[in-house]
Scaffold this motif. Sequence first.
Motif, PDB file in Angstrom:
ATOM      1  N   UNK A 145      34.420  24.192  40.509  1.00 47.43           N
ATOM      2  CA  UNK A 145      34.580  25.606  40.854  1.00 47.43           C
ATOM      3  C   UNK A 145      34.276  25.820  42.341  1.00 47.43           C
ATOM      4  N   UNK A 146      33.220  25.192  42.834  1.00 51.43           N
ATOM      5  CA  UNK A 146      32.867  25.338  44.242  1.00 51.43           C
ATOM      6  C   UNK A 146      33.928  24.729  45.157  1.00 51.43           C
ATOM      7  N   UNK A 147      34.597  23.663  44.701  1.00 49.29           N
ATOM      8  CA  UNK A 147      35.699  23.100  45.482  1.00 49.29           C
ATOM      9  C   UNK A 147      36.816  24.133  45.642  1.00 49.29           C
ATOM     10  N   UNK A 148      37.134  24.830  44.544  1.00 53.59           N
ATOM     11  CA  UNK A 148      38.127  25.895  44.616  1.00 53.59           C
ATOM     12  C   UNK A 148      37.684  27.018  45.533  1.00 53.59           C
ATOM     13  N   UNK A 149      36.403  27.345  45.498  1.00 53.76           N
ATOM     14  CA  UNK A 149      35.848  28.394  46.370  1.00 53.76           C
ATOM     15  C   UNK A 149      36.061  28.034  47.840  1.00 53.76           C
ATOM     16  N   UNK A 188      40.512  39.786  54.245  1.00 54.30           N
ATOM     17  CA  UNK A 188      39.274  40.216  53.595  1.00 54.30           C
ATOM     18  C   UNK A 188      39.402  40.193  52.076  1.00 54.30           C
ATOM     19  N   UNK A 189      40.565  40.574  51.549  1.00 48.28           N
ATOM     20  CA  UNK A 189      40.776  40.513  50.099  1.00 48.28           C
ATOM     21  C   UNK A 189      40.601  39.078  49.594  1.00 48.28           C
ATOM     22  N   UNK A 236      37.680  37.346  46.882  1.00 46.26           N
ATOM     23  CA  UNK A 236      37.905  36.493  45.711  1.00 46.26           C
ATOM     24  C   UNK A 236      36.952  35.301  45.760  1.00 46.26           C
ATOM     25  N   UNK A 237      36.927  34.639  46.930  1.00 49.06           N
ATOM     26  CA  UNK A 237      36.075  33.467  47.083  1.00 49.06           C
ATOM     27  C   UNK A 237      34.600  33.822  46.941  1.00 49.06           C
ATOM     28  N   UNK A 238      34.188  34.918  47.576  1.00 46.45           N
ATOM     29  CA  UNK A 238      32.770  35.286  47.539  1.00 46.45           C
ATOM     30  C   UNK A 238      32.332  35.698  46.140  1.00 46.45           C
ATOM     31  N   UNK A 239      33.206  36.434  45.429  1.00 47.07           N
ATOM     32  CA  UNK A 239      32.875  36.806  44.049  1.00 47.07           C
ATOM     33  C   UNK A 239      32.681  35.590  43.171  1.00 47.07           C
ATOM     34  N   UNK A 240      33.537  34.576  43.357  1.00 47.33           N
ATOM     35  CA  UNK A 240      33.390  33.333  42.591  1.00 47.33           C
ATOM     36  C   UNK A 240      32.164  32.559  43.045  1.00 47.33           C
ATOM     37  N   UNK A 241      31.942  32.521  44.364  1.00 47.63           N
ATOM     38  CA  UNK A 241      30.850  31.720  44.906  1.00 47.63           C
ATOM     39  C   UNK A 241      29.483  32.233  44.475  1.00 47.63           C
ATOM     40  N   UNK A 264      36.617  40.686  44.041  1.00 55.41           N
ATOM     41  CA  UNK A 264      35.295  40.113  43.778  1.00 55.41           C
ATOM     42  C   UNK A 264      35.026  40.027  42.282  1.00 55.41           C
ATOM     43  N   UNK A 265      35.424  41.074  41.544  1.00 57.71           N
ATOM     44  CA  UNK A 265      35.237  41.065  40.088  1.00 57.71           C
ATOM     45  C   UNK A 265      36.051  39.952  39.453  1.00 57.71           C
ATOM     46  N   UNK A 266      37.298  39.809  39.894  1.00 59.02           N
ATOM     47  CA  UNK A 266      38.143  38.741  39.354  1.00 59.02           C
ATOM     48  C   UNK A 266      37.545  37.377  39.672  1.00 59.02           C
ATOM     49  N   UNK A 267      37.074  37.209  40.909  1.00 59.21           N
ATOM     50  CA  UNK A 267      36.466  35.942  41.283  1.00 59.21           C
ATOM     51  C   UNK A 267      35.229  35.626  40.454  1.00 59.21           C
ATOM     52  N   UNK A 268      34.394  36.642  40.205  1.00 56.00           N
ATOM     53  CA  UNK A 268      33.177  36.433  39.415  1.00 56.00           C
ATOM     54  C   UNK A 268      33.507  36.059  37.973  1.00 56.00           C
ATOM     55  N   UNK A 269      34.482  36.761  37.382  1.00 53.68           N
ATOM     56  CA  UNK A 269      34.865  36.467  35.996  1.00 53.68           C
ATOM     57  C   UNK A 269      35.468  35.075  35.870  1.00 53.68           C
ATOM     58  N   UNK A 270      36.368  34.732  36.789  1.00 48.04           N
ATOM     59  CA  UNK A 270      37.010  33.415  36.751  1.00 48.04           C
ATOM     60  C   UNK A 270      35.985  32.315  36.958  1.00 48.04           C
ATOM     61  N   UNK A 271      35.080  32.544  37.911  1.00 42.54           N
ATOM     62  CA  UNK A 271      34.044  31.550  38.174  1.00 42.54           C
ATOM     63  C   UNK A 271      33.138  31.348  36.966  1.00 42.54           C
TER      64      UNK A 271
END
Length: 413
Positions: free
Chosen positions: A381-385, A229-230, A234-239, A362-369
Amino acid sequence: MSDARARVDHSSFARYWTAAAISSFGTAVTTVAMPVLVVQLLHAEPFEVGIVNAAQFVPYALVGLIAGVYTDRWRRKPILVWASLGRALSLGTIPILWVCGVLQIWMLVIALLLFGGFSVFGFAATQSLLPRLVPRTRLITANARLDQTDAAAQTVGPALGGGLVGLLGAPIAIVVDSISYLVDAALNASIRVEEPKPSPRNANLGVEIRQGLKSTYRHQTLGRLAVSTHIWFIANGAAMTAPSILALRTLGFSAFIYGLLLTVFGVTSFIGASLAPRLGTWLGSGRVIILARAIYPIGWLLVAVAPPTAAGGVLLFIALSLQGLAMGTENSHEQVYWQTLTPDELLGRTNATRRSVNRTMAAAGALISGLLIGLVGDRLVLLGVIIVFAAAALTAVLSPLREAPATPGESAR
């Protein structure tokens, strides 16, 4: 806690359920209004969009573990009430600042940080209170019912939210969410629930935090589920940073069409939540979770290949539909694993621990994205997601989840 201790009070569960539905409806409106406010009215850059998306999750990293300890030390109903009041006030400042003509990105971030801080306590309390309202053998049904209601709110809310944004403007539409939390607080305050007086604690804060961490990660099944889930968060925050930019800027969606996109997500979430109990009986909760997690990379692959045309808009609708179906299907099964396999005196800490890490991811994923979209574009970015979503699914596949034929609630009878 045995079923005998969970005395069923249908009127109290109905109020709890209604409060959750009303706040979910308000949240669905804000889900439309906030991106419009940030992207179209405040003209935020991609990195600023990422900061705004991350702001409400940052408090989970700062106070999440501490909130878990105090959720186990204090009665949970008062925590839930005060958390809802705090969220109402935090959101209410946003339209006030806008009407005064002074709202800026940094002010919005502060309001969302406060909102997130109250949410840390609120979610730890709400997930820990439910097993005291219904017997544990009925938790899958109760969680599925809550998921259905949340999905229904997401179905109606975004469409109405898009209309409210078009009629009143995005900042004023957020008032609906603020009011929903006031109603949520009033309904939860009227719940009748037996909560024993917390016993005096001899252990210090650090010891109790470590107990929560041990309960979360050392369990053979729950530990693997937590890690999967963790990674998913990450993926969902970026996505979720990418679709708002893709839809509102690249594809030129209006607020109403963007609301319809989220409405379709809500419809498929409702379908998934409705199917969840039957799928659990058929496949077992663990396998339902694994199946759902395999759907996410497929859905986001469609987003990654979507062209900046009407066909791209169709693919975006299909992708969000798949995501909604997967989330609606798996959520109640994941919740019942934690609520059933965790002792009541540790529920607050385990709920807060995993939610703290989830929201931090999720916060880290959003910031990185947000940062990478500005540097390399949304396609890479979506490929990484997609790769990270696939890693979350693989972690679940390699866990004991695949070997559990029955739901935890049923096997506990």
